[in-house]
Design a protein around this motif. Sequence first.
Motif, PDB file in Angstrom:
ATOM      1  N   THR A   1       3.904   5.753   2.775  1.00  0.00           N
ATOM      2  CA  THR A   1       4.166   7.189   2.918  1.00  0.00           C
ATOM      3  C   THR A   1       3.867   7.661   4.332  1.00  0.00           C
ATOM      4  O   THR A   1       4.623   8.450   4.904  1.00  0.00           O
ATOM      5  N   SER A   2       2.773   7.162   4.920  1.00  0.00           N
ATOM      6  CA  SER A   2       2.435   7.579   6.277  1.00  0.00           C
ATOM      7  C   SER A   2       3.450   7.049   7.285  1.00  0.00           C
ATOM      8  O   SER A   2       3.562   7.538   8.388  1.00  0.00           O
ATOM      9  N   PHE A   3       4.198   6.023   6.884  1.00  0.00           N
ATOM     10  CA  PHE A   3       5.249   5.452   7.725  1.00  0.00           C
ATOM     11  C   PHE A   3       6.576   6.178   7.478  1.00  0.00           C
ATOM     12  O   PHE A   3       7.638   5.747   7.898  1.00  0.00           O
ATOM     13  N   ASN A   4       6.491   7.327   6.790  1.00  0.00           N
ATOM     14  CA  ASN A   4       7.658   8.141   6.425  1.00  0.00           C
ATOM     15  C   ASN A   4       8.640   7.408   5.523  1.00  0.00           C
ATOM     16  O   ASN A   4       9.848   7.612   5.607  1.00  0.00           O
TER      17      ASN A   4
ATOM     18  N   ASP B   1       0.040   4.459   0.306  1.00  0.00           N
ATOM     19  CA  ASP B   1      -0.274   5.428   1.364  1.00  0.00           C
ATOM     20  C   ASP B   1       0.260   4.967   2.714  1.00  0.00           C
ATOM     21  O   ASP B   1       0.738   5.770   3.511  1.00  0.00           O
ATOM     22  N   LEU B   2       0.158   3.650   2.959  1.00  0.00           N
ATOM     23  CA  LEU B   2       0.644   3.107   4.225  1.00  0.00           C
ATOM     24  C   LEU B   2       2.151   3.355   4.345  1.00  0.00           C
ATOM     25  O   LEU B   2       2.649   3.741   5.411  1.00  0.00           O
TER      26      LEU B   2
ATOM     27  N   ASP C   1       0.847  -1.193   0.000  1.00  0.00           N
ATOM     28  CA  ASP C   1       0.000   0.000   0.000  1.00  0.00           C
ATOM     29  C   ASP C   1       0.881   1.241   0.000  1.00  0.00           C
ATOM     30  O   ASP C   1       1.663   1.450   0.922  1.00  0.00           O
TER      31      ASP C   1
END
Lengths: 248, 265
Positions: free
Chosen positions: B161-164, B158-159, B156
Motif C-alpha cells: 500500500t505504501s508503494f501505491n 502495508d509495504l 506485506d
Amino acid sequence: MKSRPLIVARNIHVHKKSKVILSDINLQINSGEIVTIIGPNGSGKTTLLKILMKLEKPNNGKIFSPKNLKIGYLPQKINVPSLLPIKVSYFLNLYKNKQQNIHLHNYLLKELKIENILKQQITSLSGGEIQRVLLVRAIMNIPRILILDEPTSSMDISGQNKIYNLISQISHRFNIAVIMVSHDLHMVMAKSQRVICLNRHICCSGTPKNVLQHPEYKKLFTGVKIPDTAIYTHKHNHTHSITNKILR
Amino acid sequence: MIAEYLSIFVIISAFVMAISLSSLGCVVVWQKMAFFGSALAHTTILGIAWALLFSYDMVLMVITATVLVSILLFFTQRIPNISYDTILGIISHGALAIGLLLLSIADVSYINLNNYLFGDILLSDFKSTITVSLVMVIIMVSYIFIWKKLILRTIDKDLATSFNVPTDSAQFIFIILLALCIAVMINILGLLLITSMLLLPAASSRIVSSSPGIMLLYAMIFSIIGTFSGLVLSIIYNVPSSVAIVVCSFLIFIVLHIKYIFIRS
C-alpha cells in the motif's frame, strides 16, 4: 532548496478498545528535513507512522498530504511466509518503478553489502540483512519521503552509524524527507534536524540539543545513560547561548 | 479397459482440475488459507441440499453458496477473542452438518451422497467439462492481472500500500476465483478431498522452487502427474478416482520430502 510541507497531521487521536494510543498529535513534515521520533516501547510510534502514511485511519483528526506522495517505507519487520520462494533480487525487482535510478541502486547494493546476498532466499536472511534489503527497497525509487521504523534495530553500533550516515547523505543529495522512529536515543540524535519525543502525545519537540535539555524528555528517559562518545560526528551549524537560544 | 473409461471429457476435466486447483493452491499455501479453502468446500453441501430440495440447477446453487460465504468471510470483522482459524473451522463444520441435516430431512434417497463427498470424475460429460474449462480460463486470465499483486500482498500488505499498490481488490478477486473453482470442481474430487489438491501440489513444489513463478509451474506439473497416475490406477484397481488421485499426490509429496521425514539434520 525551498522546503514545502509534505505531510501535515492535525489533531490526531487514536484509541483502540477505549485505550488511548495517540492524542492531540499535531505535526508537519517538510521536504528534505530529517525528523526523528523517539519514545519508549508502546508509546504509539509505529501507529503514528501508519497514520501518517494513511495505512490506518485515526479516530479523530486528519492527515493532509499530496495525492500519490511517493513514500519509501521501511517496516519494523516483515513476515514473509516460508512457503513463498523469493530471492532478494526478485524481491527488489517487484518494487522497481520507472523513476528508479540505476546508479543509486547499484551504489546502495554496494554500500549496504547486498551484492553477495542477491541470490539468497529472503526467508534465509538474518535480521540485519533483511533490514538492509528493506532499506535499499525504500530508497531505490527516490521517494519524496522516507519513513523508517527502527531501521537499525538488528545492527551493531558501527553498522548503525554507517546506515545513519548513508541515510542523511542520500536525503541531502536527493532532497528526501526522512521520518525515523527509534527507541535508541543517542544514535539518532546526531543526524536529525528535529526530534519529536512521543509518549502517546508529543511530550516535546525541537532540535536535538533542545530536546536533550527538555524536562519532559528527562522525565521520560530518567536512568538512561546517554553516552557522549564519538558517535556525535556532525558539525553544528549554530551555537547556543547560555539560555540555550540558538545563535546562527 | 482404460480407454473404455477415459472419455475425452474425463481427460480434459482431469487436466483442467489439476491446473486450476494447483495454481490457486500456491496462493492458498502462501497466505495460510488452507482452512478457508476447506470451509468453502464444506459449504458446497448447502448449495447441493438447496438444489435438491427445491429442484434448482445444482451448479448454480453451489456457486451461489460458496461465493456468498466467501464474500461474507472477506468482509466479516474479526470476532473478539476468537482466532480466525477457529471461526473458519466452526463455519466449515457447521455448514457441513446443516447441509447433511437438510439432506436427511428431505429424504432424497435416490441420490448417492458419496458422489458429493468424494466426487466422481468418470461421470464428466460435455456440460460439466465445458463448465470447468470455462472456470480455468477465467482463473488464468485473472491471474495475468492479479498475480503480482497477490505476491506483494503475501510479502506485506502495508509495504504494498505504501508503494501505491493497493491489494484489496486483487485479494477479493482471488477469493471469488477460489469459491468459483471449488464450486465447479466439487463433482470431480468431492467436498472432503478437494482441499488436498489445493495444498499438496503447491506444498510439494516449494522444495524445488526458487521463485514464485517456478513454484506455480512445478505445482501444475506435480498436480498433473498426481491426477493422471491416480486416474489410471483407479481404473486398473477399481477404486474411487478422487481417492487415488489424492493418494498419488500425497506420495509425490512424501518422496520429495523423504530426507526430511526420515533423516534428522
